[in-house]
Write an enzyme that holds these catalytic residues in place. Structure first.
Site, PDB file in Angstrom:
ATOM      1  N   HIS A   1     -10.383  -2.769  -1.102  1.00 45.03           N
ATOM      2  CA  HIS A   1     -11.238  -2.213  -0.045  1.00 45.03           C
ATOM      3  C   HIS A   1     -12.240  -1.239  -0.656  1.00 45.03           C
ATOM      4  O   HIS A   1     -11.877  -0.438  -1.538  1.00 45.03           O
ATOM      5  CB  HIS A   1     -10.390  -1.463   0.979  1.00 45.03           C
ATOM      6  CG  HIS A   1      -9.454  -2.345   1.744  1.00 45.03           C
ATOM      7  ND1 HIS A   1      -9.744  -2.849   2.992  1.00 45.03           N
ATOM      8  CD2 HIS A   1      -8.215  -2.824   1.433  1.00 45.03           C
ATOM      9  CE1 HIS A   1      -8.733  -3.591   3.421  1.00 45.03           C
ATOM     10  NE2 HIS A   1      -7.786  -3.590   2.484  1.00 45.03           N
TER      11      HIS A   1
ATOM     12  N   TYR B   1       0.836  -1.200   0.000  1.00 40.03           N
ATOM     13  CA  TYR B   1       0.000   0.000   0.000  1.00 40.03           C
ATOM     14  C   TYR B   1       0.869   1.249   0.000  1.00 40.03           C
ATOM     15  O   TYR B   1       1.926   1.269   0.639  1.00 40.03           O
ATOM     16  CB  TYR B   1      -0.884   0.057   1.256  1.00 40.03           C
ATOM     17  CG  TYR B   1      -2.030  -0.918   1.238  1.00 40.03           C
ATOM     18  CD1 TYR B   1      -3.279  -0.530   0.771  1.00 40.03           C
ATOM     19  CD2 TYR B   1      -1.864  -2.217   1.694  1.00 40.03           C
ATOM     20  CE1 TYR B   1      -4.341  -1.424   0.759  1.00 40.03           C
ATOM     21  CE2 TYR B   1      -2.924  -3.121   1.686  1.00 40.03           C
ATOM     22  CZ  TYR B   1      -4.160  -2.715   1.214  1.00 40.03           C
ATOM     23  OH  TYR B   1      -5.194  -3.608   1.200  1.00 40.03           O
TER      24      TYR B   1
ATOM     25  N   TYR C   1      -0.547 -10.075   0.060  1.00 37.88           N
ATOM     26  CA  TYR C   1       0.506  -9.575   0.951  1.00 37.88           C
ATOM     27  C   TYR C   1       0.465 -10.286   2.306  1.00 37.88           C
ATOM     28  O   TYR C   1      -0.591 -10.698   2.764  1.00 37.88           O
ATOM     29  CB  TYR C   1       0.419  -8.052   1.116  1.00 37.88           C
ATOM     30  CG  TYR C   1      -0.861  -7.509   1.703  1.00 37.88           C
ATOM     31  CD1 TYR C   1      -1.045  -7.445   3.079  1.00 37.88           C
ATOM     32  CD2 TYR C   1      -1.872  -7.020   0.880  1.00 37.88           C
ATOM     33  CE1 TYR C   1      -2.209  -6.915   3.623  1.00 37.88           C
ATOM     34  CE2 TYR C   1      -3.035  -6.492   1.406  1.00 37.88           C
ATOM     35  CZ  TYR C   1      -3.197  -6.443   2.780  1.00 37.88           C
ATOM     36  OH  TYR C   1      -4.349  -5.932   3.309  1.00 37.88           O
TER      37      TYR C   1
ATOM     38  N   ARG D   1      -2.801 -12.350   2.924  1.00 41.36           N
ATOM     39  CA  ARG D   1      -4.104 -11.878   2.448  1.00 41.36           C
ATOM     40  C   ARG D   1      -4.219 -12.103   0.940  1.00 41.36           C
ATOM     41  O   ARG D   1      -3.308 -11.775   0.184  1.00 41.36           O
ATOM     42  CB  ARG D   1      -4.281 -10.383   2.738  1.00 41.36           C
ATOM     43  CG  ARG D   1      -4.213 -10.034   4.198  1.00 41.36           C
ATOM     44  CD  ARG D   1      -5.519  -9.632   4.858  1.00 41.36           C
ATOM     45  NE  ARG D   1      -6.727 -10.248   4.397  1.00 41.36           N
ATOM     46  CZ  ARG D   1      -7.826  -9.590   4.019  1.00 41.36           C
ATOM     47  NH1 ARG D   1      -7.847  -8.276   4.023  1.00 41.36           N
ATOM     48  NH2 ARG D   1      -8.915 -10.241   3.644  1.00 41.36           N
TER      49      ARG D   1
HETATM   50 FE   FE2 Z   1      -6.024  -4.766   2.466  1.00 40.42          FE
END
Ligand code: FE2
Length: 221
Positions: free
Chosen positions: A157, A105, A144, A152
Site C-alpha cells: 500500500h 499485517y 493473504y 489478495r
Molecule cells: Fe493489503
C-alpha cells in the site's frame, strides 16, 4: 495546448527517457506522446497503521532495538514520483505499509491467523529526493485470504503526497498468478500501471535481493 507547451513536453520526455526515468513504462511510443498516464488510486484498506513510530525510515527489514532480520525475500521497492508531464516530484512524502512474508499485517484488526514477525512492522515513510526518487529496503509481502475464496496477491500500500496531489494506491508485483484473479486490481482502469517490474539486483545490493521498480505518476505533483 500551444506549440510552446508541446515542445516543452517533448524536451522533458526526451530528457526523462535519456536518464532512464521511464524505464517502467514499456516505451513511450511516438516522441510526440503528450503525457504520462496518472497512476490510478485504490482503496486504503483496513490495515492502515494507526499506532506507529513516526520516524522516517528506509529499511523495514529490521526493527529498532531488535537484532533479528525480517523473514522473507529482501526487496528494494524503488522508483520515481513524476508528474504527467514527466517532471520529477521532489520532496513528495511516500508512505508505505504492507503485510509480512506470511501475509499478516502488524495491525490489531488483521484476523489472519498467519504469524506475526517480531522483526517486521511493515510501515515506513520517506521523502523523494531532488530527482523524485524513493527507495525502501523491505521484504516481499505474502498473499493473504480475505474471505470467500479471494486471496489478495502480494501488494504494498502507498500513500503519496506531493504539493498538489495525494494518491492512495496499491503496488503489485509482475508475474504473480494471483494478479489475474484479484477483483481490486482487475477493476482498475489502468491496472498495468499498478504492477512493478521485478529485476535482479545490481552490485550495490545483496546478491539474493530483488529490485521492485515502480514509478508513480501524479497529475501535477
Ligand atoms: Fe493489503
Amino acid at each position: 495546448m500551444g506549440a510552446h507547451h508541446a515542445i516543452t513536453r517533448r524536451q522533458v520526455l526526451g530528457m526523462v527517457v535519456a536518464t532512464g526515468g521511464l524505464a517502467m513504462s514499456g516505451g513511450v511510443g511516438p516522441v510526440f506522446a503528450q503525457a504520462l498516464k496518472r497512476t490510478p488510486g485504490e482503496i486504503l484498506g483496513p490495515f492502515y497503521p494507526v499506532l506507529r513510530s513516526v520516524d522516517r525510515a528506509t529499511d523495514l527489514t529490521t526493527v529498532k532495538g531488535k537484532s533479528g532480520r525480517a523473514a522473507g525475500q529482501v526487496i528494494y521497492a524503488m522508483g520515481q514520483v513524476l508528474t504527467v508531464d514527466g517532471q520529477p516530484v521532489k520532496g513528495a512524502r511516500v508512505e508505505l505499509w504492507q503485510a509480512n512474508a506470511h501475509g499478516r499485517y502488524t495491525h490489531p484488526s488483521d484476523t489472519n491467523p498467519a504469524p506475526l514477525d517480531p522483526n517486521f512492522e511493515g510501515f515506513a515513510i520517506q521523502d523523494t529526493d531532488a530527482e523524485g526518487r524513493y527507495r525502501f529496503k523491505t521484504i516481499k509481502p505474502g498473499a493473504y485470504p480475505v474471505g470467500g475464496g479471494w486471496v489478495r496477491p502480494p501488494h504494498i500500500h502507498f500513500d503519496v503526497r506531493g504539493q498538489f496531489n495525494r494518491l492512495v494506491t496499491q503496488m503489485y508485483f509482475a508475474d504473480e498468478a494471483l494478479n489475474g484473479k484479484d477483483p481490486l486490481l482487475q477493476a482498475s482502469w489502468a491496472k498495468e500501471s499498478l504492477i512493478a517490474q521485478v529485476l535482479p539486483p545490481t552490485d550495490k545490493e545483496e546478491a539474493d535481493a530483488q529490485l521492485v521498480v515502480w514509478d508513480i505518476v501524479l497529475i501535477q505533483g
